[in-house]
Enzyme design. Structure first.
Site, PDB file in Angstrom:
ATOM      1  N   ASP A   8       0.858  -1.175   0.000  1.00 60.42           N
ATOM      2  CA  ASP A   8       0.000   0.000   0.000  1.00 60.42           C
ATOM      3  C   ASP A   8       0.901   1.233   0.000  1.00 60.42           C
ATOM      4  OD1 ASP A   8      -2.354   1.401  -0.066  1.00 60.42           O
ATOM      5  OD2 ASP A   8      -3.131   0.662   1.838  1.00 60.42           O
ATOM      6  N   HIS A  60      -2.377  -0.266  -3.946  1.00 58.09           N
ATOM      7  CA  HIS A  60      -2.864   1.082  -3.618  1.00 58.09           C
ATOM      8  C   HIS A  60      -3.622   1.714  -4.774  1.00 58.09           C
ATOM      9  CE1 HIS A  60      -2.996   5.193  -2.137  1.00 58.09           C
ATOM     10  NE2 HIS A  60      -2.478   5.588  -3.289  1.00 58.09           N
ATOM     11  N   HIS A 104      -1.879   1.385   6.523  1.00 61.02           N
ATOM     12  CA  HIS A 104      -2.390   2.504   7.315  1.00 61.02           C
ATOM     13  C   HIS A 104      -3.527   2.033   8.202  1.00 61.02           C
ATOM     14  CE1 HIS A 104      -5.928   2.565   4.707  1.00 61.02           C
ATOM     15  NE2 HIS A 104      -5.065   2.332   3.718  1.00 61.02           N
ATOM     16  N   HIS A 115      -8.112   5.530   6.623  1.00 59.12           N
ATOM     17  CA  HIS A 115      -9.382   5.296   5.936  1.00 59.12           C
ATOM     18  C   HIS A 115      -9.541   3.788   5.780  1.00 59.12           C
ATOM     19  CE1 HIS A 115      -6.549   4.977   2.592  1.00 59.12           C
ATOM     20  NE2 HIS A 115      -7.472   4.268   1.951  1.00 59.12           N
ATOM     21  N   GLU A 134      -8.341  -2.260   6.560  1.00 58.13           N
ATOM     22  CA  GLU A 134      -7.579  -3.011   5.575  1.00 58.13           C
ATOM     23  C   GLU A 134      -6.613  -3.991   6.234  1.00 58.13           C
ATOM     24  OE1 GLU A 134      -6.000  -0.238   2.623  1.00 58.13           O
ATOM     25  OE2 GLU A 134      -7.794   0.989   2.898  1.00 58.13           O
TER      26      GLU A 134
END
Length: 278
Positions: A8, A60, A104, A115, A134
């Protein structure tokens, strides 16, 4: 040893803003090179641990961020979209470990660029009633396939989220979140050395036979959307039920449930056109 890297971008060394990670952003071209350097550090660590086969999945956004010529030549790259298995495209039970690079924290957490998959379009996700983003969904899906997550890199909040999910996973904090678009940055050379060392150590410590039962088990995935229109449209998919006007859920076994979630996101993307970091 076969290693799978899910790469990512928000959790990459030095990156803090949408302009760092979105095509067209003023620092995106620099950001994609920074992404390659973090991935290459993980590849070097895997090679040091004895990896003989390394697959990198660009996970990503448009999934065309990593420049093939910037990637370590020991790895193969899965690039582009759509991908039925999203951030885990190409992962099979023949892999020995997963490395999550540049990850993240989930929506609602005060991590850098936090997010869950679609910016503010997804407000919350739960897996069997447990809040998940995620990180947790990738970990649970990899476990269902029969492959352990060995290491994760990202900001300190992503590392905490991974440890809360599975304390056995080695984590590397390449930056410390001060707010959603602000961080104390670890020096780049130091961060990449830490990634390389941590990956090598985590893979060297892997048990010869991972204690993961890949037998599918029923799970419930619940998603709250920003838009009631998305939730309403998803009810046209067999097996999707309503929790409230903006929340839907479905039951099934991972990894099939993960693939279904990918369909939900493609439906949502067709109905919305909002920038993710607002």
């Amino acid at each position: 040893m076969r290693i799978y890297i899910s790469a990512d971008m928000e959790g990459v060394t030095g990156l803090v803003d949408a302009d760092d990670v979105q095509p067209g952003g003023r620092d995106y071209e620099r950001g994609r090179l920074m992404m390659a350097e973090d991935v290459n550090a993980a590849i070097r660590g895997a090679l040091a641990a004895g990896a003989t086969d390394i697959t990198v999945n660009d996970a990503h956004g448009p999934m065309r961020n990593l420049l093939p010529e910037a990637l370590h030549p020991a790895a193969r790259l899965i690039r582009g979209k759509p991908k039925q298995m999203l951030m885990l495209e190409g992962l099979t039970s023949e892999h020995d470990a997963v490395l999550c690079v540049g990850y993240h924290s989930r929506a609602g957490e005060l991590g850098v660029l936090s997010h869950s998959f679609m910016g503010h379009e997804i407000e919350d996700i739960w897996l069997d009633g447990r809040p998940v983003g995620e990180i947790g969904l990738a970990h649970a899906t990899a476990a269902a396939i029969g492959v352990p997550v060995a290491a994760l890199t990202g900001d300190d909040r992503a590392c905490v989220e991974m440890t809360d999910w599975d304390a056995s996973v080695t984590t590397v904090a390449v930056k410390h979140a001060r707010d959603r678009f602000t961080a104390d940055l670890r020096p780049a050379d130091e961060a990449r050395a830490a990634i390389e060392q941590a990956v090598a150590a985590s893979l060297a410590a892997l048990p010869k036979a991972p204690a993961i039962d890949p037998a599918p088990a029923p799970a419930t995935l619940t998603v709250r959307w920003q838009s009631a229109s998305v939730a309403s449209t998803l009810l046209g998919i067999p097996g999707v039920t309503s929790v409230d006007a903006r929340t839907v859920q479905a039951e099934g076994a991972l990894p099939s449930l993960y693939r279904l979630f990918g369909v939900w996101m493609r439906v949502a993307a067709s109905l919305t056109n909002q920038a993710p970091y607002c």
